[in-house]
Each structure stands twice: as C-alpha cells, then as structure tokens.
Design a protein around this motif. Structure first.
Motif, short mmCIF file in Angstrom:
data_model
loop_
_atom_site.label_atom_id
_atom_site.label_comp_id
_atom_site.label_asym_id
_atom_site.label_seq_id
_atom_site.Cartn_x
_atom_site.Cartn_y
_atom_site.Cartn_z
N UNK A 79 17.36 23.41 0.73
CA UNK A 79 18.16 22.13 1.45
C UNK A 79 16.73 21.30 2.26
N UNK A 80 16.96 20.22 2.17
CA UNK A 80 16.08 19.24 3.25
C UNK A 80 17.02 18.77 4.10
N UNK A 81 16.59 19.09 5.28
CA UNK A 81 17.08 18.59 6.49
C UNK A 81 16.52 17.46 6.91
N UNK A 82 16.95 16.28 6.85
CA UNK A 82 16.13 15.04 7.54
C UNK A 82 16.81 14.57 8.69
N UNK A 188 19.70 1.26 12.70
CA UNK A 188 18.26 0.51 12.47
C UNK A 188 17.21 1.32 12.06
N UNK A 189 16.11 0.68 12.29
CA UNK A 189 14.78 1.10 11.72
C UNK A 189 13.77 1.46 12.97
N UNK A 190 14.16 1.11 13.98
CA UNK A 190 13.02 1.42 15.25
C UNK A 190 13.32 2.77 15.73
N UNK A 191 12.38 3.79 15.27
CA UNK A 191 12.72 4.95 15.87
C UNK A 191 11.61 5.83 14.97
N UNK A 192 11.80 7.25 14.77
CA UNK A 192 10.92 8.26 14.09
C UNK A 192 11.73 9.13 13.29
N UNK A 193 11.02 9.51 12.23
CA UNK A 193 11.66 10.56 11.20
C UNK A 193 10.91 12.04 11.28
N UNK A 194 11.72 12.82 10.93
CA UNK A 194 11.38 14.39 10.88
C UNK A 194 12.26 15.06 9.81
N UNK A 195 11.61 16.06 9.12
CA UNK A 195 12.18 16.85 8.23
C UNK A 195 12.04 18.55 8.34
N UNK A 196 12.75 19.14 7.85
CA UNK A 196 12.61 20.67 7.63
C UNK A 196 13.26 21.01 6.23
N UNK A 197 12.16 21.63 5.73
CA UNK A 197 12.89 22.53 4.45
C UNK A 197 13.22 23.76 4.52
N UNK A 198 14.25 24.15 3.99
CA UNK A 198 14.85 25.68 4.27
C UNK A 198 15.48 26.19 3.02
N UNK A 199 15.48 27.65 2.94
CA UNK A 199 16.24 28.29 1.92
C UNK A 199 17.54 28.48 2.15
N UNK A 200 18.07 28.11 3.48
CA UNK A 200 19.39 28.07 3.77
C UNK A 200 20.21 26.85 3.02
N UNK A 201 21.36 27.23 2.65
CA UNK A 201 22.13 26.20 1.64
C UNK A 201 22.98 25.49 2.23
N UNK A 202 23.05 24.19 2.46
CA UNK A 202 24.18 23.35 3.01
C UNK A 202 24.52 22.37 1.97
#
Length: 284
Positions: A79-82, A188-202
């Motif tokens: 899973x990629x959690x964004x 909207x688009x005013x903000x910041x993004x981040x993400x976590x890659x994991x072997x947990x399945x969602x």
C-alpha cells in the motif's frame, strides 16, 4: 489495523500536535505566535501494484523511466498511503496579495510571513506526521519507508526525482493536476503532500476521476498571479509552467536566518492563493 482507525489517528495528530502551531520563539512577528499551519489532512490509499506506479509513471514525459515504483522502495510493499495537509484559511488569505511587507527593514519579502512559516515550519511538521504514521504501522509489526525523508531520494534530472508526492496523491485518489503543476484536491491545492509506503495491506481508494488534469478549468488565474510570468496557459496544462523561470525567483527569495533556531526561509506560493482552486475543486 482498520483503515478508519489509522486515518482517525492521523487526523487527531494533525489537530493536536504542537508542531502544527507556530511557537513563540519562532514567530517572525509576535502576533503569529500560536498560528495553526494546517487544517485536517486528506488521506488516500493506493495499491503498491497499481498500474500507474508500475508502468504509467515510468513513461518519458509522465515522470521518468528511472522513477522508482513502491516495490523498488520496499520489497513486498502492498500500500501507498498519501496525505495532503491543506494550509489554514489564515495562511492562504495572508498570501493573496501580489506583494508583501518585509518583516525586517530593507529586506524584500516575496510572500507573506504566514506563508514563510507554513513552508518552513510546515515542512518540519510534515516530517513529524510522516514519522508518526510510520511509527503506528511499525509498532503493529509492518515495514514502512517514506521516500523523501529516507535519504534515498535521488534527483534524476533537474525537477525530476525518483519519487513524486503529487503523483502518489493522484494515484491515491486525492486530486488531479493543475496548470501551475500543483495538485487540485477537494480542499484545494494550497498545502503540502507526503506519503508512506508499507507492506500493510489496505483497500485502495477509488479514484473519482479518470484524467490527470480533470479538475483544472484552465481559467488562467494562476498565470495572472505569477510574479515572474512562469505560467502560460497557451502551452496547455501539461507544459504550462516553466520551472526554469519559477525556480530562480523562488530560490532568490531566501531570507537571512531568523529567530533562535536561525531558520532560513523562502517562498512564493502566489499561484496557489486567491485562485479558484485555492481551497477546493473549481466549478466549470
């Protein structure tokens, strides 16, 4: 762990973490002490095996053939959690003017003091919430990696790296791209993004769109707001922003170290504020 439990923890962390508020010692102006940087985050889930990651993003002109898919960052990834952290109304409102008052005499300021904090202290908080998500999953026995803070992120060419937070958010159903190269979300688009890659399945979230520029109405408002003419809607959505024009202006906005932590701040963000996609999906 259920998806709802994890998202609830993330939202609660953003609402209550003291790192999401400007401290007295860091405040550029006294009235900014206690200012909240981000509102509640949007959180999306994508399959690590999604065809976008595996094939589409590796195409020349999308990202790059050397772009690294989730399984290349973490073998066995599921899973990629964004997440998207939208700036508060106060931060956005402060940066709608084309020019701003300097916070020190004789120093030119290219964005509001609130925006400077949102970019600098906001990045610090983004790293904190990323680590928090990783700690939750790792305490449950899962593996995680977040490409940007991992220290393994690599620039392939100028402006293209081996991971893209915006593309991960697009894959996770959070939004589509705009003329200014930001991602337009329902907040909207005013903000910041981040993400976590994991072997947990969602379970992956269903993307409510089918095209990469679906939410952009090509109104040209961001083009009009850009102080250096880096955006040209005549070139189309995909090529409308020229980073070779934008970047020098952004880099040139760097201000002297300020406060006890001696943080160097810079920013602009004018194309994200006072535009139809500032705080939501624009209406056609």
């Amino acid at each position: 762990m259920k998806k709802e439990v994890l998202t609830g923890k993330i939202v609660n962390f953003a609402a209550n973490s003291r790192d999401n508020f400007i401290s007295d010692e860091d405040a550029i102006y006294p009235y900014l002490a206690g200012m909240k940087i981000f509102d509640d985050p949007l959180i999306g889930f994508a399959s690590a095996n999604d065809e976008l990651f595996v094939t589409e993003f590796k195409k020349e002109g999308v990202i790059h053939p050397e772009y690294m898919a989730p399984l290349e960052w973490l073998p066995g990834a599921k899973t990629v959690i964004s997440f998207f952290l939208p700036f508060t109304a106060g931060v956005k409102k402060s940066n709608r003017n084309r020019t701003d008052e300097p916070y020190e005499p004789g120093i030119s300021q290219r964005c509001s003091a609130e925006w400077l904090h949102a970019r600098t202290e906001g990045q610090i908080f983004l790293d904190k919430i990323t680590s928090y998500i990783q700690s939750i999953l790792e305490n449950e026995g899962f593996e995680t990696v977040s490409p940007e803070p991992s220290g393994k992120l690599r620039m392939i060419t100028p402006y293209i790296s081996t991971w893209s937070e915006r593309h991960a958010a697009y894959a996770a159903g959070l939004g589509t791209f705009g003329l200014s190269k930001g991602l337009i979300t329902k907040k909207g688009m005013a903000g910041r993004f981040g993400s976590v890659i994991t072997n947990a399945e969602f379970a992956a979230d269903i993307r409510p769109y089918s095209k990469p520029f679906e939410y952009c109405i090509m109104c040209g408002a961001c083009m009009m707001k850009c102080p250096v003419g880096a955006i040209d809607k005549a070139k189309g959505c995909a090529l409308g922003k020229d980073n070779l024009i934008c970047d020098p202006y952004l880099s040139g906005s760097e201000l002297p170290p300020h406060g006890p932590n001696q943080r160097v701040r810079y920013g602009c963000g004018k194309c994200q504020c006072g535009v139809p996609c500032e705080s939501g999906i624009p209406k056609r």
